[in-house]
Design an enzyme around this catalytic site. Structure first.
Site, PDB file in Angstrom:
ATOM      1  N   GLY A  56       0.711  -1.060   0.030  1.00 38.74           N
ATOM      2  CA  GLY A  56       0.071  -0.118   0.086  1.00 38.74           C
ATOM      3  C   GLY A  56       0.987   1.186   0.155  1.00 38.74           C
ATOM      4  O   GLY A  56       2.040   1.151   0.156  1.00 38.74           O
ATOM      5  N   TYR A  84       3.980  -2.808   2.466  1.00 38.76           N
ATOM      6  CA  TYR A  84       3.152  -2.333   3.428  1.00 38.76           C
ATOM      7  C   TYR A  84       2.705  -3.361   4.544  1.00 38.76           C
ATOM      8  O   TYR A  84       2.642  -3.159   5.942  1.00 38.76           O
ATOM      9  CB  TYR A  84       2.119  -1.469   2.819  1.00 38.76           C
ATOM     10  N   HIS A 170       8.212  -7.935  -3.399  1.00 37.30           N
ATOM     11  CA  HIS A 170       6.928  -8.411  -3.967  1.00 37.30           C
ATOM     12  C   HIS A 170       6.887  -9.639  -4.550  1.00 37.30           C
ATOM     13  O   HIS A 170       7.530  -9.797  -5.746  1.00 37.30           O
ATOM     14  CB  HIS A 170       6.522  -7.393  -4.955  1.00 37.30           C
ATOM     15  N   ASP A 228     -18.775 -12.198 -21.202  1.00 34.61           N
ATOM     16  CA  ASP A 228     -19.169 -12.415 -19.981  1.00 34.61           C
ATOM     17  C   ASP A 228     -20.921 -12.571 -19.885  1.00 34.61           C
ATOM     18  O   ASP A 228     -21.113 -13.722 -18.892  1.00 34.61           O
ATOM     19  CB  ASP A 228     -19.144 -11.004 -19.377  1.00 34.61           C
ATOM     20  N   LYS A 368     -11.208 -12.542 -15.867  1.00 34.19           N
ATOM     21  CA  LYS A 368     -11.521 -12.751 -17.033  1.00 34.19           C
ATOM     22  C   LYS A 368     -11.011 -14.224 -17.705  1.00 34.19           C
ATOM     23  O   LYS A 368     -11.859 -14.998 -18.380  1.00 34.19           O
ATOM     24  CB  LYS A 368     -10.765 -11.698 -18.275  1.00 34.19           C
TER      25      LYS A 368
END
Ligand code: XMP
Length: 512
Positions: A56, A84, A170, A228, A368
């Site tokens: 964050g 964070y 990360h 979709d 997706k």
């Protein structure tokens, strides 16, 4: 849905949050992103096997810092803090977070204690993406250092007993070597997940839940011809059969033959109750004289709803309205970030004048690619499931300026030639989106001995992973040449073809 196999991702507004969720699901573990301030009761109710705190942008020591309910540390549930998330864990558990004089950013070699379960099967050095200014300068009680860099002495830490783990870098981005293995170690070694979340089980469970929920009541679905809404409709059909009615509003802006293909699939292959409304004229009428792209989009979105409402009224009261909302729609609207560059809409929001009791969004937890996999599981033809993205307002925003029937017709012809040639050249899997735009520009040409004064079309083809940024595809000249020759020879009123070589940014993928 697997009740006892959920990972909760507490969202602290990091830029890679969706990616963390993607990675967890790649490991066949179901996860949900929830706001960081979710109540402890909600967390307990969801009964996760593990919790991840995301990165964050803010600092833990500022006023109004984003802090989750501290009781989360008393639940006995394993936690992984990322960036964070690590600082937050430190702050709440009594350690110290300090601001560095300069931001540490880049892929750096990290020294790792591979005895930690989090780094099981790792070598002692690993390249990881660091992106932070704050860092943990003092460990909280009960924690040990399990990784460091030259400038960051506590790059990862663990409290093995309580199963709290935290990393400053990360693991979700591809720059971090073996990052997915860190996530896997957390899921399988630390949280003891089994990894049995599969699309086939999703389909089975969804059908069962929908059957139970809807019973013999009636549902209505607006079909746009996109992936979709098609997948949502077939899923519903498997659950409730003829109690589902689909209204396919064909606004006339689909690509050549697409409207008929949709009808063929739904009526003949699936035997779904389908009402097709051919509303091209009505839409063209509304768009008469309109040249502003945003105005076009708004008109099309609104008209779509009006047509749908009118048809729905004939059916009368229904119990459920089906929407093809997917997970990124929910996350994006939840965070409400960014300014409106283009008002995107597939079906243009929610109808106001339809009598229904409840909305059903069967795909609201899926990304997706998961929606596409669901479509394949449901035996929807791959030509529909793996369709390239197509904007809700369709070809109307690929005809620059006023939209007329004539312009639409020539665009459809040119577009199908481009698509055919890209497929013939074997480029259709490499290029993420490719289409033709009918510019509003007329120029002089010569055909045989005659002067022509006709339209210019632009070919657009981009390589992108997320459609937020894109680069133009480097299509070989001979393919471009073939496309150009075929378009000017086979389509009337086009005498010039250009290739758009602009990236996004500064251009967008669509021209309007
Ligand atoms: P832009 O033009 O903003 O497009 O770079 C990014 C991606 O979004 C698609 N797009 C839309 N999709 N409804 C949609 O569902 C829309 O109104 C819409 N407008 C653009 C575009 O085709 C590209 O893939």
């Amino acid at each position: 849905m697997k009740e006892n196999e959920l990972i909760l991702i507490l969202d602290f507004f990091g830029q890679y949050n969706q990616l963390i969720a993607r990675r967890v699901r790649e490991c066949n573990v179901y996860c949900e992103i929830v706001p960081y301030n979710i109540s402890i009761e909600e967390i307990i109710k969801k009964n996760p096997k593990g919790i991840i705190f995301t990165g964050g942008p803010s600092s833990v020591y500022v006023e109004n810092a984003k802090i989750c309910d501290k009781k989360v540390f008393e639940l006995g549930i394993p936690i992984l803090g990322i960036c964070y998330g690590m600082q937050l864990m430190t702050h709440v558990m009594g350690g110290k977070v300090t601001k560095a004089s300069i931001r540490e950013y880049g892929v750096l070699p990290i020294e790792i204690n591979n005895k930690s379960l989090l780094f099981k099967n790792f070598k002692s050095r690993n390249d990881c993406l660091m992106s932070h200014t704050d860092f943990v300068s003092e460990l909280p009680e009960g924690f040990e250092v399990i990784a460091k860099t030259e400038t960051c002495p506590i790059a990862a830490m663990e409290d093995q007993k309580r199963k709290f783990y935290a990393i400053q870098f990360h693991p979700e981005v591809s720059d971090t070597i073996n990052g997915l293995d860190i996530i896997k170690n957390f899921l399988f070694e630390i949280c003891a997940c089994t990894g049995d979340w599969k699309m086939s089980s999703f389909v089975e469970e969804s059908i069962k839940t929908l059957k139970e929920k809807i019973g013999s009541k009636k549902a209505l679905c607006a079909l746009s011809g996109g992936v979709d809404s098609s997948v949502a409709a077939v899923l519903l059909h498997k659950a409730i059969g003829k109690n589902l009615t689909c209204i396919f509003v064909d606004h006339g802006f689909l690509r050549k033959n697409e409207g008929d293909e949709v009808e063929e699939i739904f009526k003949n292959q699936f035997d779904i109750n389908l009402i097709r409304i051919n509303a091209e004229e009505r839409f063209l009428d509304k768009l008469k004289g309109i040249v502003d792209p945003e105005e076009k989009r708004k008109i099309i979105g609104e008209e779509f709803i009006r047509v749908f409402e009118e048809e729905a009224k004939k059916i009368g009261m229904v119990d459920f309205l089906v929407q093809g909302t997917i997970y990124p729609d929910i996350i994006e609207s939840g965070l409400g970030n960014g300014s409106t560059i283009k008002s995107h809409h597939n079906v243009g929001g929610l109808p106001e004048h339809i009598n229904f009791k409840e909305i059903i969004e069967p795909l609201r937890d899926l990304f997706k690619d998961e929606v596409r996999k669901t479509g394949v599981e449901l035996a929807i033809p791959e030509t529909l499931v793996y369709r390239q993205p197509f904007p809700g307002p369709g070809l109307a925003i690929r005809v620059i300026g006023e939209v007329t029937k004539h312009k639409l017709d020539i665009l459809k012809e040119a577009d199908i030639i481009f698509r055919e040639e890209i497929r013939n050249a074997g480029l259709d899997k490499q290029i993420n989106q490719y289409f033709v735009v009918l510019t509003n520009l007329k120029s002089v040409g010569v055909m045989g001995d005659d002067r022509t004064y006709d339209y210019t079309v632009a070919l657009r083809a981009v390589i992108t992973s997320d459609f937020m940024t894109a680069v133009p595809a480097q299509i070989p000249y001979e393919v471009l040449g073939r496309v150009s020759a075929r378009i000017v020879n086979e389509v009337e009123n086009i005498n010039r073809v250009v290739y758009d070589i602009t990236g996004k940014p500064p251009a967008t993928i669509e021209w309007e």
